[in-house]
Design a protein around this motif. Structure first.
Motif, PDB file in Angstrom:
ATOM      1  N   LEU A 270      -1.725  61.069 -16.085  1.00 29.46           N
ATOM      2  CA  LEU A 270      -2.362  61.187 -14.774  1.00 29.46           C
ATOM      3  C   LEU A 270      -1.522  60.519 -13.688  1.00 29.46           C
ATOM      4  CD1 LEU A 270      -6.122  60.552 -15.657  1.00 29.46           C
ATOM      5  CD2 LEU A 270      -5.231  62.568 -14.485  1.00 29.46           C
ATOM      6  N   ASP A 274       0.201  62.420 -10.591  1.00 27.88           N
ATOM      7  CA  ASP A 274      -0.168  61.985  -9.252  1.00 27.88           C
ATOM      8  C   ASP A 274       1.071  61.608  -8.437  1.00 27.88           C
ATOM      9  OD1 ASP A 274      -2.104  61.222  -7.216  1.00 27.88           O
ATOM     10  OD2 ASP A 274      -1.544  59.163  -7.668  1.00 27.88           O
ATOM     11  N   ARG A 275       1.999  60.914  -9.073  1.00 33.18           N
ATOM     12  CA  ARG A 275       3.229  60.523  -8.388  1.00 33.18           C
ATOM     13  C   ARG A 275       4.002  61.758  -7.907  1.00 33.18           C
ATOM     14  NH1 ARG A 275       7.087  56.625  -7.732  1.00 33.18           N
ATOM     15  NH2 ARG A 275       9.257  57.244  -8.008  1.00 33.18           N
ATOM     16  N   ARG A 277       2.664  64.574  -7.074  1.00 31.17           N
ATOM     17  CA  ARG A 277       1.764  65.428  -6.300  1.00 31.17           C
ATOM     18  C   ARG A 277       1.528  66.759  -7.017  1.00 31.17           C
ATOM     19  NH1 ARG A 277       5.294  63.420  -2.456  1.00 31.17           N
ATOM     20  NH2 ARG A 277       6.257  65.432  -1.960  1.00 31.17           N
ATOM     21  N   LEU A 279      -1.171  66.962  -9.470  1.00 31.70           N
ATOM     22  CA  LEU A 279      -2.472  66.890 -10.141  1.00 31.70           C
ATOM     23  C   LEU A 279      -3.309  68.145  -9.947  1.00 31.70           C
ATOM     24  CD1 LEU A 279      -3.779  63.245  -9.633  1.00 31.70           C
ATOM     25  CD2 LEU A 279      -3.537  64.465 -11.796  1.00 31.70           C
TER      26      LEU A 279
END
Length: 389
Positions: A270, A274-275, A277, A279
């Motif tokens: 996750l 998320d890092r 972008r 997700l």
């Protein structure tokens, strides 16, 4: 525009996919060899190969080539190469050497002589020399020697191209991103087809798939060594980068799924998504693969299951694999399942017959990508029965 000679390296077994990437980037005269491909192209083709190839590890620019009999011949070849034309004395330097069937006794000494020659060329022309930085150099010289010849390259990539700039959190034994991308290509997966990695670890397969879904070029969030060379064209590069970024798109319906029995692994995946972008393109949850349900009627399952090198691990896996095989039979009829492993016992312990097995290398480790077509009732190995007489 003038053309140059280049060599792109890649994980062994993925050379044909690398050639496809290079041709798409505008390369010409691609010639695959074990572990990579030679090609010719202009500088925009080099820029695009670095930016767009999911398979390449590095792209090297050939700057000199010659025969040798002794270390001093190699020193002379490097001394005669106009290094100051391509980078500044203020930039830091590293020299690396690969050899195959070379008769020279000390490769470390050859590496040192090449470094000396580069520095001596700078001293001769400018009166100063670059400093050496083995950890994060501005410029990397790569030499290759075989039985009779030496080739000198300048690295145009910098950090290996599998370092996309997304993954910071890892769990044990993550796959390199370009190998994961190659495996996805070999499965035939494309955005729009349901994809599940039920042993996702820190999410390497998911990161690569999400980039493909969102149209994100693998190198769009990082820098490259070619940007530090004197002949770098910032205008040409910006045009290529703008075109790549304009091709990015939204996720739409989520068709990429991941899970892992370890909550720690799921949190790492996750965080990495998320890092980057990414997700929006992936659904993640905590689940044991032996209990995982198919998220769609058909699709592709891909996983890098654990394979133990210690005897205790191998014994534990010998009980895990049959349960995994039963779960695939029970929950994934209609799916094509791909398992990447160095454990040659895998099909037998799963009690499934592979439709195909593709040799690949994970670094130096000899592995196989096994394909299992999960049609209910058709994959289990037949068991011997007694003759009723």
């Amino acid at each position: 525009m003038p053309v140059e000679d280049f060599f792109a390296s890649c994980p062994r077994g993925l050379e044909s996919l690398l050639v496809d990437d290079l041709l798409h980037a505008g390369a010409r005269e691609c010639r695959a060899i074990p572990g990579g491909a030679h090609f010719v192209g202009d500088w925009p083709a080099c820029y695009r190969a670095n930016l767009e190839s999911r398979i390449a590890t590095r792209v090297l620019w050939r700057v000199a080539q010659g025969a040798y009999a002794t270390e001093e011949d190699i020193y002379r070849l490097a001394l005669d190469t106009p290094w100051p034309r391509w980078f500044a004395a203020e930039q830091t330097l590293r020299v690396d050497l690969d050899a195959k069937n070379s008769p020279l006794r000390s490769l470390d000494f050859v590496t040192l002589r090449i470094k000396d020659a580069v520095c001596d060329r700078f001293r001769r022309e400018l009166g100063v020399r670059p400093s050496v930085d083995t950890r994060s150099p501005d410029v990397r010289v790569q030499a290759f020697i075989d039985r009779h010849g030496c080739t000198l390259y300048l690295d145009t990539s910098g950090a290996p191209l599998y370092q996309r700039g997304y993954r910071q959190k890892t769990v044990d034994a993550p796959l390199k991103e370009n190998l994961a991308a190659g495996i996805l290509r070999l499965t035939g997966w494309e955005p729009g087809i349901a994809l599940l990695d039920p042993m996702c670890g820190s999410g390497t397969f998911l990161l690569e798939a999400a980039q493909m879904v969102l149209g994100v070029a693998p190198g769009a969030r990082r820098s490259f060594a070619f940007q530090r060379l004197r002949n770098f064209s910032s205008a040409s590069w910006q045009q290529i980068l703008d075109r790549a970024r304009s091709a990015e798109r939204s996720a739409g319906e989520v068709r990429v799924f991941g899970s892992d029995a370890s909550p720690v692994a799921v949190r790492a995946a996750l965080a990495n998504l998320d890092r980057g972008r990414l997700l929006s393109a992936v659904q993640l949850r905590t689940a044991d693969v032996r209990e995982a349900e198919a998220p769609a009627p058909t699709g592709i399952l891909v996983a890098n299951p654990p394979y133990g090198e210690r005897a205790a691990d191998r014994d534990e896996l010998a009980s895990f694999y049959p349960a995994l095989g039963s779960a695939l039979k029970r929950h994934f009829a209609g799916w094509r399942c791909y398992l990447f492993s160095a454990d040659t016992r895998l099909p037998g312990l799963l009690r499934l017959t592979p439709a195909r097995k593709t040799p690949l290398f994970n670094g130096a480790l000899d592995c196989r990508l096994y394909e299992f077509r999960m049609v209910a009732g058709s994959n289990r190995r037949p068991t011997a029965t007694a003759n009723p007489g």
